[in-house]
Design a protein around this motif. Sequence first.
Motif, PDB file in Angstrom:
ATOM      1  N   TRP A 118      61.841  15.776  69.814  1.00 43.68           N
ATOM      2  CA  TRP A 118      63.261  15.792  69.410  1.00 43.68           C
ATOM      3  C   TRP A 118      63.409  16.281  67.974  1.00 43.68           C
ATOM      4  CZ3 TRP A 118      67.037  14.335  66.075  1.00 43.68           C
ATOM      5  CH2 TRP A 118      68.347  14.202  66.554  1.00 43.68           C
ATOM      6  N   PRO A 119      64.183  17.366  67.796  1.00 41.23           N
ATOM      7  CA  PRO A 119      64.867  18.213  68.776  1.00 41.23           C
ATOM      8  C   PRO A 119      63.968  19.349  69.258  1.00 41.23           C
ATOM      9  CG  PRO A 119      65.503  18.872  66.572  1.00 41.23           C
ATOM     10  CD  PRO A 119      64.547  17.719  66.406  1.00 41.23           C
ATOM     11  N   SER A 120      64.328  19.968  70.360  1.00 39.57           N
ATOM     12  CA  SER A 120      63.552  21.081  70.909  1.00 39.57           C
ATOM     13  C   SER A 120      63.610  22.281  69.969  1.00 39.57           C
ATOM     14  CB  SER A 120      64.113  21.481  72.274  1.00 39.57           C
ATOM     15  OG  SER A 120      63.638  22.748  72.671  1.00 39.57           O
ATOM     16  N   SER A 121      62.452  22.766  69.549  1.00 35.41           N
ATOM     17  CA  SER A 121      62.419  23.915  68.634  1.00 35.41           C
ATOM     18  C   SER A 121      62.856  25.196  69.341  1.00 35.41           C
ATOM     19  CB  SER A 121      61.017  24.092  68.050  1.00 35.41           C
ATOM     20  OG  SER A 121      60.067  24.283  69.079  1.00 35.41           O
ATOM     21  N   HIS A 122      62.546  25.311  70.640  1.00 34.78           N
ATOM     22  CA  HIS A 122      62.961  26.503  71.390  1.00 34.78           C
ATOM     23  C   HIS A 122      64.490  26.578  71.486  1.00 34.78           C
ATOM     24  CE1 HIS A 122      58.755  26.697  72.566  1.00 34.78           C
ATOM     25  NE2 HIS A 122      58.981  27.856  73.152  1.00 34.78           N
TER      26      HIS A 122
ATOM     27  N   ALA B  86      68.212  15.419  76.596  1.00 35.52           N
ATOM     28  CA  ALA B  86      68.716  15.044  75.270  1.00 35.52           C
ATOM     29  C   ALA B  86      68.026  15.851  74.173  1.00 35.52           C
ATOM     30  CB  ALA B  86      68.503  13.552  75.033  1.00 35.52           C
ATOM     31  N   GLN B  87      66.752  16.114  74.338  1.00 34.11           N
ATOM     32  CA  GLN B  87      66.002  16.849  73.306  1.00 34.11           C
ATOM     33  C   GLN B  87      66.437  18.311  73.202  1.00 34.11           C
ATOM     34  OE1 GLN B  87      61.970  16.072  74.546  1.00 34.11           O
ATOM     35  NE2 GLN B  87      61.898  14.071  73.546  1.00 34.11           N
ATOM     36  N   VAL B  88      66.721  18.950  74.342  1.00 36.27           N
ATOM     37  CA  VAL B  88      67.150  20.351  74.281  1.00 36.27           C
ATOM     38  C   VAL B  88      68.585  20.461  73.774  1.00 36.27           C
ATOM     39  CG1 VAL B  88      65.547  21.152  76.056  1.00 36.27           C
ATOM     40  CG2 VAL B  88      67.841  20.412  76.737  1.00 36.27           C
ATOM     41  N   PHE B  89      69.440  19.480  74.116  1.00 36.62           N
ATOM     42  CA  PHE B  89      70.800  19.502  73.601  1.00 36.62           C
ATOM     43  C   PHE B  89      70.813  19.252  72.094  1.00 36.62           C
ATOM     44  CE2 PHE B  89      72.457  19.310  77.936  1.00 36.62           C
ATOM     45  CZ  PHE B  89      73.597  20.101  77.797  1.00 36.62           C
ATOM     46  N   ALA B  90      69.942  18.385  71.627  1.00 36.18           N
ATOM     47  CA  ALA B  90      69.841  18.148  70.184  1.00 36.18           C
ATOM     48  C   ALA B  90      69.420  19.426  69.463  1.00 36.18           C
ATOM     49  CB  ALA B  90      68.840  17.033  69.899  1.00 36.18           C
ATOM     50  N   GLY B  91      68.438  20.129  70.021  1.00 33.38           N
ATOM     51  CA  GLY B  91      68.005  21.391  69.428  1.00 33.38           C
ATOM     52  C   GLY B  91      69.115  22.419  69.408  1.00 33.38           C
ATOM     53  N   ALA B  92      69.902  22.476  70.496  1.00 33.31           N
ATOM     54  CA  ALA B  92      71.010  23.427  70.571  1.00 33.31           C
ATOM     55  C   ALA B  92      72.056  23.139  69.498  1.00 33.31           C
ATOM     56  CB  ALA B  92      71.644  23.375  71.961  1.00 33.31           C
ATOM     57  N   VAL B  93      72.392  21.866  69.315  1.00 34.39           N
ATOM     58  CA  VAL B  93      73.403  21.494  68.316  1.00 34.39           C
ATOM     59  C   VAL B  93      72.918  21.813  66.903  1.00 34.39           C
ATOM     60  CG1 VAL B  93      74.633  19.555  67.273  1.00 34.39           C
ATOM     61  CG2 VAL B  93      74.464  19.724  69.767  1.00 34.39           C
ATOM     62  N   VAL B  94      71.670  21.458  66.607  1.00 36.68           N
ATOM     63  CA  VAL B  94      71.128  21.740  65.272  1.00 36.68           C
ATOM     64  C   VAL B  94      71.085  23.244  65.025  1.00 36.68           C
ATOM     65  CG1 VAL B  94      69.113  21.551  63.772  1.00 36.68           C
ATOM     66  CG2 VAL B  94      69.778  19.616  65.205  1.00 36.68           C
TER      67      VAL B  94
ATOM     68  N   PHE C  58      70.966  29.472  76.839  1.00 36.38           N
ATOM     69  CA  PHE C  58      71.122  28.409  77.828  1.00 36.38           C
ATOM     70  C   PHE C  58      69.954  28.390  78.817  1.00 36.38           C
ATOM     71  CE2 PHE C  58      75.562  28.550  76.400  1.00 36.38           C
ATOM     72  CZ  PHE C  58      75.811  27.198  76.284  1.00 36.38           C
ATOM     73  N   LEU C  59      69.449  29.562  79.189  1.00 36.42           N
ATOM     74  CA  LEU C  59      68.290  29.611  80.082  1.00 36.42           C
ATOM     75  C   LEU C  59      67.058  29.003  79.417  1.00 36.42           C
ATOM     76  CD1 LEU C  59      68.514  33.078  81.879  1.00 36.42           C
ATOM     77  CD2 LEU C  59      68.465  30.820  82.956  1.00 36.42           C
ATOM     78  N   THR C  60      66.936  29.210  78.119  1.00 39.10           N
ATOM     79  CA  THR C  60      65.817  28.614  77.388  1.00 39.10           C
ATOM     80  C   THR C  60      65.893  27.098  77.425  1.00 39.10           C
ATOM     81  OG1 THR C  60      65.690  30.535  75.909  1.00 39.10           O
ATOM     82  CG2 THR C  60      64.616  28.512  75.169  1.00 39.10           C
ATOM     83  N   MET C  61      67.109  26.561  77.262  1.00 42.90           N
ATOM     84  CA  MET C  61      67.294  25.117  77.379  1.00 42.90           C
ATOM     85  C   MET C  61      66.831  24.616  78.749  1.00 42.90           C
ATOM     86  SD  MET C  61      71.061  24.393  75.733  1.00 42.90           S
ATOM     87  CE  MET C  61      71.068  22.738  76.407  1.00 42.90           C
TER      88      MET C  61
ATOM     89  N   GLU D  68      60.705  21.082  62.214  1.00 33.78           N
ATOM     90  CA  GLU D  68      59.466  20.310  62.051  1.00 33.78           C
ATOM     91  C   GLU D  68      59.714  19.048  61.236  1.00 33.78           C
ATOM     92  OE1 GLU D  68      56.483  20.751  63.373  1.00 33.78           O
ATOM     93  OE2 GLU D  68      57.229  22.469  64.513  1.00 33.78           O
ATOM     94  N   LEU D  69      60.562  19.143  60.202  1.00 36.65           N
ATOM     95  CA  LEU D  69      60.887  17.984  59.368  1.00 36.65           C
ATOM     96  C   LEU D  69      61.589  16.905  60.189  1.00 36.65           C
ATOM     97  CD1 LEU D  69      61.025  16.696  56.549  1.00 36.65           C
ATOM     98  CD2 LEU D  69      63.198  17.883  56.208  1.00 36.65           C
ATOM     99  N   ILE D  70      62.561  17.320  60.996  1.00 36.81           N
ATOM    100  CA  ILE D  70      63.290  16.359  61.822  1.00 36.81           C
ATOM    101  C   ILE D  70      62.360  15.734  62.862  1.00 36.81           C
ATOM    102  CG2 ILE D  70      65.171  16.054  63.471  1.00 36.81           C
ATOM    103  CD1 ILE D  70      66.628  18.347  62.076  1.00 36.81           C
ATOM    104  N   LYS D  71      61.526  16.567  63.499  1.00 39.18           N
ATOM    105  CA  LYS D  71      60.619  16.054  64.524  1.00 39.18           C
ATOM    106  C   LYS D  71      59.688  14.975  63.966  1.00 39.18           C
ATOM    107  CE  LYS D  71      60.160  19.676  68.022  1.00 39.18           C
ATOM    108  NZ  LYS D  71      59.289  20.705  68.622  1.00 39.18           N
ATOM    109  N   HIS D  72      59.116  15.241  62.790  1.00 36.60           N
ATOM    110  CA  HIS D  72      58.192  14.263  62.204  1.00 36.60           C
ATOM    111  C   HIS D  72      58.932  13.020  61.710  1.00 36.60           C
ATOM    112  CE1 HIS D  72      54.453  16.465  62.505  1.00 36.60           C
ATOM    113  NE2 HIS D  72      55.068  17.559  62.098  1.00 36.60           N
TER     114      HIS D  72
END
Length: 227
Positions: A105-109, A158-166, A143-146, A80-84
Motif C-alpha cells: 500500500w499503495p500500489s506503485s503501478h 484498496a491498494q490499487v485505489f490508493a495508488g491511483a488516488v496518490v 485502469f487496466l493496470t489497476m 516507496e516512502l509511503i509503503k515503508h
Amino acid sequence: MSGAGDYQEMAASVPPSLKAITLTHVRYRPGDPLGLFLAWVSLVPVFISLGGFVSHFLFRRELQGLCFAAGLLVSQALNELIKHSVAQSRPAYCELLEACDSHGWPSSHSQYTFFFATYLTLLSLRRSRARRVIAAVPWPLAFLTMVSRVYLGYHTVAQVFAGAVVGLVFGAIWYWIVNTMLVDYFPMIEESAIGRWLYIKDTSHIPDVLKFEYDNARAARKKVATD
C-alpha cells in the motif's frame, strides 16, 4: 555432536534465498489468456519509462518531457516512502508470486500510471484541439493496470485505489509546480551552456508543435532547393 556438525555444515552449504528484480517479474497462471494479457498490461510502466522517455530525450530534448520524467521519479520515491511508513502486506497469494518481501500500500503501478495519465491529460488540454484527443489515451491503460495488479494477485483492491488516488493528486500537483514555477526557468536552461550543448529546448509555449515543425521543415526544404 557429529550429527549436529554435519547439519551445520550442510546448512552452510545451502545458498541464501535470492531476490528477484521486480521491474519485469510478473507471473500469471499457465493456460490463462486473460492473465497473460494483464501481465503484459502490468508492464506498461516499463514500456513508458524505457520506450517513451528514453526515446523522447534522445530525439526531442524537451524540457517539459524532462520535467514529466522527473515527476515520475519523485512519485516513485514518494511511493516507496509511503509503503515503508504504512508497511501494509500484500495479499496472501504473494507467496506464490515471490512478492511478499515488499509492501503493498499503495500500489506503485497504479500510482505510476495515474500520475502519467493525469500529467499527460493536463498537458494535452493546453495544446491544439487535434492533440486533445491524446488526453483520453492513457486512461484505459491506467485502469487496466489497476485491474491487472488485483487479478494477478499482487495487490488488493484498496491498494490499487490508493495508488491511483496518490498518482492522480500528485500528478496534478507536479503539473502545477512545473507550469507555474519551474517554467520561469526554462529560458535560462535553454540558453545555458549545457542546454545548448545538449540541444535542450522548450516548445510548451507553441500551441501546435506538430504543425510548427511541419511548416518549418517544409520552409527549410524549399530554401535548400532555391539556394
